[in-house]
Scaffold this active site. Structure first.
Site, PDB file in Angstrom:
ATOM      1  N   ASP A  50      -9.064   0.347  22.699  1.00  0.00           N
ATOM      2  CA  ASP A  50      -8.876  -1.031  22.327  1.00  0.00           C
ATOM      3  C   ASP A  50      -9.884  -1.580  21.691  1.00  0.00           C
ATOM      4  OD1 ASP A  50      -7.892  -3.531  22.078  1.00  0.00           O
ATOM      5  OD2 ASP A  50      -7.319  -4.060  24.132  1.00  0.00           O
ATOM      6  N   TYR A 140       1.429 -12.969  11.081  1.00  0.00           N
ATOM      7  CA  TYR A 140       1.081 -11.637  10.543  1.00  0.00           C
ATOM      8  C   TYR A 140       0.795 -11.539   9.300  1.00  0.00           C
ATOM      9  CZ  TYR A 140       1.950  -6.825   9.028  1.00  0.00           C
ATOM     10  OH  TYR A 140       2.050  -5.706   8.285  1.00  0.00           O
ATOM     11  N   LYS A 144      -2.927 -10.361   7.127  1.00  0.00           N
ATOM     12  CA  LYS A 144      -2.773  -9.490   5.998  1.00  0.00           C
ATOM     13  C   LYS A 144      -3.664 -10.089   4.815  1.00  0.00           C
ATOM     14  CE  LYS A 144      -1.625  -5.723   8.182  1.00  0.00           C
ATOM     15  NZ  LYS A 144      -2.592  -4.647   8.471  1.00  0.00           N
TER      16      LYS A 144
END
Length: 231
Positions: A50, A140, A144
């Site tokens: 992780d 999201y 990006k």
């Protein structure tokens, strides 16, 4: 020359296609979190990790150096896609999106930097949603967009060291393990200039190019591979 390539999130989908592409003639390591790799060649080093946890990036890099003795290419493919509806703020969930999509690549670069020689390359997997905000998932898209800016920033900082940093921005891609329904696929196809979606192998080919010596003068760029989505 055989290079050592790390692909995060390399157990399935685009990440697996990238790993398969590089494994033809390079040493490959992948990380995975919840999807355990299957049918993986012994030559590929698979590390469960992780990368949002403190120290995880350093542990991954250390294991790669022990196994292969070097690290030449990092492909930051692991990503978190989750909705972020405007009327339902969920701070822990939203923070996870940023941790995975932006901060984990930064942690990995910091851990790897002492081992990266001139000619090394970083390739980040971005998204067309960095410039085309997805309805109901703006965080999201924002993550990006931040990754794209980080790509350019690191290209500027690492250029004097001879290290290149670029990104590939896929459009809609159907992965073999979890394809979209036919009607949704057709909706995306109608929005593309080429009349078909890019495949995971298409993304892998673009990543390989940007990581290769053929792209020796390319840095700070975001290459869209989408079939001409929404031109």
């Amino acid at each position: 020359m055989t290079k050592t390539v790390l692909i995060t999130g390399g157990a399935r989908g685009i990440g697996k296609a990238i790993a398969d592409e590089f494994a033809q003639d390079h040493d490959v390591a992948i990380t995975w979190l919840s999807t355990q790799p299957v049918d993986l060649p012994d030559s590929i080093l698979a590390l469960q990790s992780d990368l949002t946890k403190p120290g995880a990036a350093g542990d991954v890099v250390a294991q790669i150096i022990r196994r292969f003795g070097r690290l030449d290419v990092i492909v930051n493919n692991a990503g978190q896609v989750a909705p972020s509806p405007v009327d339902a703020h969920d701070a822990p969930a939203l923070r996870t999106i940023l941790d995975v999509n932006l901060l984990a690549p930064d942690a990995l670069l910091t851990a790897a930097l002492p081992h990266l020689e001139p000619g090394a390359a970083i390739v980040n997997i971005s998204s067309v949603n960095a410039v085309l905000p997805p309805m109901g998932a703006a965080i999201y898209g924002a993550s990006k967009a931040a990754l794209n800016l980080w790509t350019r920033g690191m290209a500027k900082e690492l250029g004097p060291r001879g290290i290149r940093v670029n990104a590939v921005a896929p459009g809609a891609v159907n992965i073999p393990e979890d394809p979209r329904p036919d009607d949704l696929t057709e909706l995306f196809v109608r929005e593309t200039a080429l009349g078909h979606l890019a495949r995971p192998e298409d993304i892998a080919a673009a990543v390989r190019f940007l990581a290769s010596d053929a792209a020796a003068s390319i840095t700070g760029e975001v290459l869209t591979v989408s079939g001409g989505y929404r031109l």
